[in-house]
Design an enzyme around this catalytic site. Structure first.
Site, PDB file in Angstrom:
ATOM      1  N   SER A 283       0.876  -1.169   0.000  1.00 52.27           N
ATOM      2  CA  SER A 283       0.000   0.000   0.000  1.00 52.27           C
ATOM      3  C   SER A 283       0.914   1.220   0.000  1.00 52.27           C
ATOM      4  CB  SER A 283      -0.830  -0.015   1.299  1.00 52.27           C
ATOM      5  OG  SER A 283      -1.420   1.241   1.546  1.00 52.27           O
TER       6      SER A 283
ATOM      7  N   TYR B 273      -1.491  -1.223  10.321  1.00 51.15           N
ATOM      8  CA  TYR B 273      -1.535  -1.583   8.893  1.00 51.15           C
ATOM      9  C   TYR B 273      -0.236  -1.180   8.207  1.00 51.15           C
ATOM     10  CZ  TYR B 273      -3.420  -1.504   4.052  1.00 51.15           C
ATOM     11  OH  TYR B 273      -3.649  -1.693   2.700  1.00 51.15           O
TER      12      TYR B 273
END
Ligand SMILES: NC(=O)c1ccc[n+]([C@@H]2O[C@H](COP(=O)([O-])OP(=O)(O)OC[C@H]3O[C@@H](n4cnc5c(N)ncnc54)[C@H](O)[C@@H]3O)[C@@H](O)[C@H]2O)c1
Length: 258
Positions: free
Chosen positions: A141, A154
């Site tokens: 990401s 995350y």
């Protein structure tokens, strides 16, 4: 066709980017193992691929189970005779909180962002060696490239995916195996909504679709990505066109990290 005679698998292929990838890879000539927890979604993807004349097998199961993370390789090899590429795309947003962290969500995110890719990679490498090469593609990401104050857990895990990819790329390069990681920005999938909605910040009361639209305006290209746009990057990386690309962390983020 760009993936003629290639055999691969895609995780989280029942929805979003993974689904777009499985369908695209098959359309480009690959035989594809379609991996997801959602049996109905997998059935739909298989139907779409086979109706278009492509080859695919359903691999329905839970990637938090170590055995299943490994079995998907064995089943793809049993069905098609080998393995040339894998897009290990599954992941999880993880807990928002740092204090009072939800430990179960943290464990689930560890399983889906990190453990499963390690186990599937371990099973895939011997198969790729048998074919004297292969391509491993992971999904991190933009939060794996830059800090994300709204999602530290995350971000920690996605930095881990980038570190894993770079290390592995150096380790297996001598065997003709490449490893790369895609770092998407906002992509219009169910996970983007899940991600946005879980923030227990002052914005949490805002309408979910409004937040998705707001995220789009923060991107230099002025919109969120379509799943197919990430699948296009994965197609390049699994194909021989990327024969000299390894260890890359490729942002596909509309300019967000520029
Ligand atoms: N959507 C975004 O904006 C965005 C941005 C950056 C990175 N990512 C990453 O992309 C990946 C998710 O992709 P998406 O947005 O296409 O997701 P999505 O929400 O469209 O699909 C996720 C799929 O994963 C499957 N799944 C969930 N748990 C599973 C399990 N335990 N075992 C097997 N399958 C399971 C679901 O059934 C679903 O089909 C993750 O790695 C995520 O971190 C997403």
């Amino acid at each position: 066709m760009r993936l003629e005679n290639k055999i691969g698998l895609v995780t989280a292929a029942g929805s979003g980017m993974g689904r777009a990838g499985a369908i695209r890879f098959a359309a480009e000539g690959a035989a594809v193992g379609v991996v997801d927890l959602d049996a109905k979604a997998v059935e739909e993807v298989i139907a779409q691929i086979t109706q278009a004349g492509g080859r695919a097998i359903p691999l329905v199961g839970d990637l938090t189970q170590r055995g299943f993370s490994r079995d998907i390789v064995a089943e793809t090899v049993a069905a098609f005779g080998g393995l040339d590429f894998a897009w290990l795309h599954a992941g999880h947003p993880g807990p928002f909180r740092v204090e009072d962290m939800d430990e179960d969500v943290f464990e689930l995110a560890l399983d889906l962002n990190l453990r499963t890719i390690a186990h599937t990679t371990a099973a895939a490498l011997p198969e790729m060696r048998k074919r004297a090469g292969g391509s491993l593609v992971y999904t991190a990401s933009t939060a794996g490239l830059a800090g994300s104050p709204r999602s530290p857990a995350y971000s920690m895990m996605k930095f881990g995916v980038v570190g894993w990819t770079r290390s592995l790329a150096k380790r297996v390069a001598g065997e003709g195996i490449r490893a790369n990681v895609i770092c998407p920005g906002g992509v219009d999938t169910p996970m983007l909504r899940e991600f946005i909605a879980r923030f227990d910040t002052p914005q949490a009361n805002q309408d979910k679709e409004e937040m998705v639209a707001q995220r789009a305006t923060q991107t230099p290209l002025g919109r969120n990505a379509r799943p197919e746009e990430i699948a296009n990057a994965a197609l390049f990386l699994v194909s021989d066109e990327a024969s000299f690309v390894s260890g890359a962390a490729l942002p596909v983020d509309g300019g967000m990290t520029a």
